[in-house]
Write a protein that holds these residues in place. Sequence first.
Motif, mmCIF file in Angstrom:
data_model
loop_
_atom_site.group_PDB
_atom_site.id
_atom_site.type_symbol
_atom_site.label_atom_id
_atom_site.label_comp_id
_atom_site.label_asym_id
_atom_site.label_seq_id
_atom_site.Cartn_x
_atom_site.Cartn_y
_atom_site.Cartn_z
ATOM 1 N N ASP A 290 -11.752 -32.061 -73.014
ATOM 2 C CA ASP A 290 -12.682 -31.062 -73.551
ATOM 3 C C ASP A 290 -11.973 -29.859 -74.169
ATOM 4 O OD1 ASP A 290 -14.799 -32.626 -72.687
ATOM 5 O OD2 ASP A 290 -14.921 -31.611 -70.741
ATOM 6 N N VAL A 291 -10.682 -30.011 -74.511
ATOM 7 C CA VAL A 291 -9.928 -28.935 -75.164
ATOM 8 C C VAL A 291 -9.336 -29.462 -76.466
ATOM 9 C CG1 VAL A 291 -7.929 -27.395 -75.014
ATOM 10 C CG2 VAL A 291 -9.353 -27.784 -72.998
ATOM 11 N N THR A 292 -9.419 -28.669 -77.515
ATOM 12 C CA THR A 292 -8.807 -29.022 -78.797
ATOM 13 C C THR A 292 -7.766 -27.967 -79.157
ATOM 14 O OG1 THR A 292 -10.834 -30.091 -79.590
ATOM 15 C CG2 THR A 292 -9.217 -29.444 -81.252
ATOM 16 N N PHE A 293 -6.547 -28.405 -79.415
ATOM 17 C CA PHE A 293 -5.470 -27.498 -79.809
ATOM 18 C C PHE A 293 -5.341 -27.487 -81.335
ATOM 19 C CE2 PHE A 293 -4.234 -29.067 -75.577
ATOM 20 C CZ PHE A 293 -4.069 -27.859 -74.902
ATOM 21 N N LYS A 294 -5.259 -26.305 -81.892
ATOM 22 C CA LYS A 294 -5.033 -26.153 -83.322
ATOM 23 C C LYS A 294 -3.868 -25.184 -83.527
ATOM 24 C CE LYS A 294 -9.959 -26.747 -84.376
ATOM 25 N NZ LYS A 294 -11.140 -26.187 -85.088
ATOM 26 N N VAL A 295 -3.207 -25.301 -84.675
ATOM 27 C CA VAL A 295 -2.101 -24.404 -85.005
ATOM 28 C C VAL A 295 -2.596 -23.371 -86.007
ATOM 29 C CG1 VAL A 295 0.198 -24.208 -86.001
ATOM 30 C CG2 VAL A 295 -0.381 -26.190 -84.582
ATOM 31 N N GLN A 296 -2.643 -22.107 -85.589
ATOM 32 C CA GLN A 296 -3.096 -21.065 -86.510
ATOM 33 C C GLN A 296 -1.974 -20.715 -87.481
ATOM 34 O OE1 GLN A 296 -5.545 -17.886 -85.048
ATOM 35 N NE2 GLN A 296 -4.665 -16.414 -86.499
ATOM 36 N N LEU A 297 -2.286 -20.802 -88.766
ATOM 37 C CA LEU A 297 -1.316 -20.524 -89.821
ATOM 38 C C LEU A 297 -1.410 -19.092 -90.314
ATOM 39 C CD1 LEU A 297 -1.821 -23.742 -91.988
ATOM 40 C CD2 LEU A 297 -0.057 -23.348 -90.254
ATOM 41 N N ALA A 298 -2.642 -18.599 -90.489
ATOM 42 C CA ALA A 298 -2.828 -17.283 -91.105
ATOM 43 C C ALA A 298 -4.233 -16.775 -90.849
ATOM 44 C CB ALA A 298 -2.569 -17.372 -92.610
ATOM 45 N N ALA A 299 -4.406 -15.469 -91.110
ATOM 46 C CA ALA A 299 -5.722 -14.834 -91.050
ATOM 47 C C ALA A 299 -5.854 -13.962 -92.286
ATOM 48 C CB ALA A 299 -5.861 -13.993 -89.790
ATOM 49 N N SER A 300 -7.014 -14.006 -92.923
ATOM 50 C CA SER A 300 -7.165 -13.293 -94.189
ATOM 51 C C SER A 300 -8.634 -12.951 -94.445
ATOM 52 C CB SER A 300 -6.631 -14.167 -95.332
ATOM 53 O OG SER A 300 -6.917 -13.603 -96.587
ATOM 54 N N LYS A 301 -8.838 -11.932 -95.270
ATOM 55 C CA LYS A 301 -10.189 -11.629 -95.723
ATOM 56 C C LYS A 301 -10.603 -12.572 -96.857
ATOM 57 C CE LYS A 301 -10.579 -6.724 -94.519
ATOM 58 N NZ LYS A 301 -10.784 -5.356 -95.039
ATOM 59 N N ARG A 302 -9.616 -13.254 -97.401
ATOM 60 C CA ARG A 302 -9.893 -14.162 -98.519
ATOM 61 C C ARG A 302 -10.386 -15.517 -98.018
ATOM 62 N NH1 ARG A 302 -4.283 -13.285 -101.880
ATOM 63 N NH2 ARG A 302 -4.412 -11.026 -102.084
ATOM 64 N N LYS A 303 -11.373 -16.028 -98.685
ATOM 65 C CA LYS A 303 -11.887 -17.352 -98.361
ATOM 66 C C LYS A 303 -11.194 -18.360 -99.272
ATOM 67 C CE LYS A 303 -16.185 -19.970 -97.811
ATOM 68 N NZ LYS A 303 -17.662 -19.936 -97.970
ATOM 69 N N LEU A 304 -10.224 -19.063 -98.718
ATOM 70 C CA LEU A 304 -9.440 -20.015 -99.500
ATOM 71 C C LEU A 304 -9.931 -21.440 -99.291
ATOM 72 C CD1 LEU A 304 -5.840 -18.716 -98.672
ATOM 73 C CD2 LEU A 304 -7.169 -18.216 -100.724
ATOM 74 N N GLU A 305 -9.787 -22.228 -100.323
ATOM 75 C CA GLU A 305 -10.041 -23.659 -100.191
ATOM 76 C C GLU A 305 -8.963 -24.241 -99.279
ATOM 77 O OE1 GLU A 305 -12.495 -25.642 -101.379
ATOM 78 O OE2 GLU A 305 -13.470 -23.779 -102.003
ATOM 79 N N THR A 306 -9.363 -25.115 -98.377
ATOM 80 C CA THR A 306 -8.397 -25.668 -97.413
ATOM 81 C C THR A 306 -7.657 -26.858 -98.005
ATOM 82 O OG1 THR A 306 -10.178 -26.954 -96.397
ATOM 83 C CG2 THR A 306 -9.633 -24.832 -95.396
ATOM 84 N N LYS A 307 -7.190 -26.691 -99.223
ATOM 85 C CA LYS A 307 -6.431 -27.726 -99.912
ATOM 86 C C LYS A 307 -4.952 -27.550 -99.608
ATOM 87 C CE LYS A 307 -10.107 -29.280 -102.098
ATOM 88 N NZ LYS A 307 -10.700 -30.592 -101.808
ATOM 89 N N SER A 308 -4.205 -28.630 -99.662
ATOM 90 C CA SER A 308 -2.786 -28.583 -99.296
ATOM 91 C C SER A 308 -1.993 -27.641 -100.184
ATOM 92 C CB SER A 308 -2.181 -29.984 -99.340
ATOM 93 O OG SER A 308 -2.292 -30.539 -100.643
ATOM 94 N N TYR A 309 -2.397 -27.485 -101.465
ATOM 95 C CA TYR A 309 -1.634 -26.618 -102.371
ATOM 96 C C TYR A 309 -1.739 -25.139 -101.979
ATOM 97 C CZ TYR A 309 -6.255 -26.271 -104.658
ATOM 98 O OH TYR A 309 -7.606 -26.099 -104.926
ATOM 99 N N ASN A 310 -2.749 -24.786 -101.179
ATOM 100 C CA ASN A 310 -2.863 -23.411 -100.699
ATOM 101 C C ASN A 310 -2.065 -23.166 -99.418
ATOM 102 O OD1 ASN A 310 -4.490 -22.165 -102.646
ATOM 103 N ND2 ASN A 310 -6.373 -22.971 -101.728
#
Length: 373
Positions: A290-310
């Motif tokens: 019941d736990v999911t681990f994720k790796v946080q990369l960044a935090a921003s006010k910008r809403k970016l597309e979650t595409k690999s090039y970003n």
Amino acid sequence: MRKKDIFKIYLTIGLLVWSCLNGAFAKAQSPSTSKKFKVVLDAGHGGDDSGNRGNGYYEKNIALDIVLAVGAELEKQKDVEVIYTRKKDVFIPLATRADIANEANADLFISVHCNSHSSQAKGTETFVMGIDKNEKNMRIAKKENAVILLEDNYEERYAGFDPNKPETMIGLELMQEEYLDQSLNLASFIEKEFTSAVRRSSRGVKQGPFWVLHRSVMPSVLVETGFLTNNEEGRFLNSNAGRVKMAKAISTAVTNYKKAIQATESITVAADAPVVNEPVRVEKSKIYKDVTFKVQLAASKRKLETKSYNFKGLKNVSRIKDGRLYKYYYEATSDYTLARRFLQDAKVKGYKEAFIVPFDKSNNKLQLKQVLK
């Protein structure tokens, strides 16, 4: 040259080479030479720049005393290296202060100040870099940035930035987006210590366009330790006991932040590590129900597309809105061992400040320490 002399020369050279290699090996093996956690402490103002003179006190002196006391506490920890932008009453340009931190490749940058106001306003507040149009926050940022005008070549050095014109502050892009979440985390630790340990009034964690934070490329905060213009706070901050208590609170907050970061079990990849011909040890999976681990990369006010090039070629990136920020996460797994591998992948790609964050079934953030118990 005689054969005996030639032999002596070769013997001497051989001993020197052996000594150097042996010393290098010992250094590599010694745990005391592992990378230290570097903290740059910046005492605001100094020299001809006295800072604010609320109730006749000198902000520059109070800030310096607090910073030196913070450093003395942190230096008791063997794995911490403290770097000061100034240790005496001298004027240091804002750009130079940030450059000191950048050149040291520091893990944290903390700038200490005292506040002022025409009223009996009181309370501590800790700022992170951000474009906040709140009038009070802009006023404080304008005051702290105004030191730029004391520099002879400020127009050239600061590329047209004018602290007297609020519109030029808006031109400061959020250069610290990769570090914003960590900066907010540190700021929260500091304000918590001010209220719980020193019993000070807190005005909270805020964002403001401070040049010295904008310029530094690591988690950074600017701490306003209280109002010298407030009769009670001014006396407290001008007293030796008050400065020691504030310094202790900041040093404790830094230690707690460091422990929280280390709890993520960040993995450092040694690019030049020697190849050892041994069987690769495969770590066992560590599944947490019941736990999911994720790796946080960044935090921003910008809403970016979650595409690999970003995200420097990384795939499987997700975005979560958290308050006013968008947080970007790489991969998702209930296997903590696999999550650590994902963290390594992110660091290799250049996300040096990435860390693991656990979530429950409802996608609520959890404390990693508690999950791993």
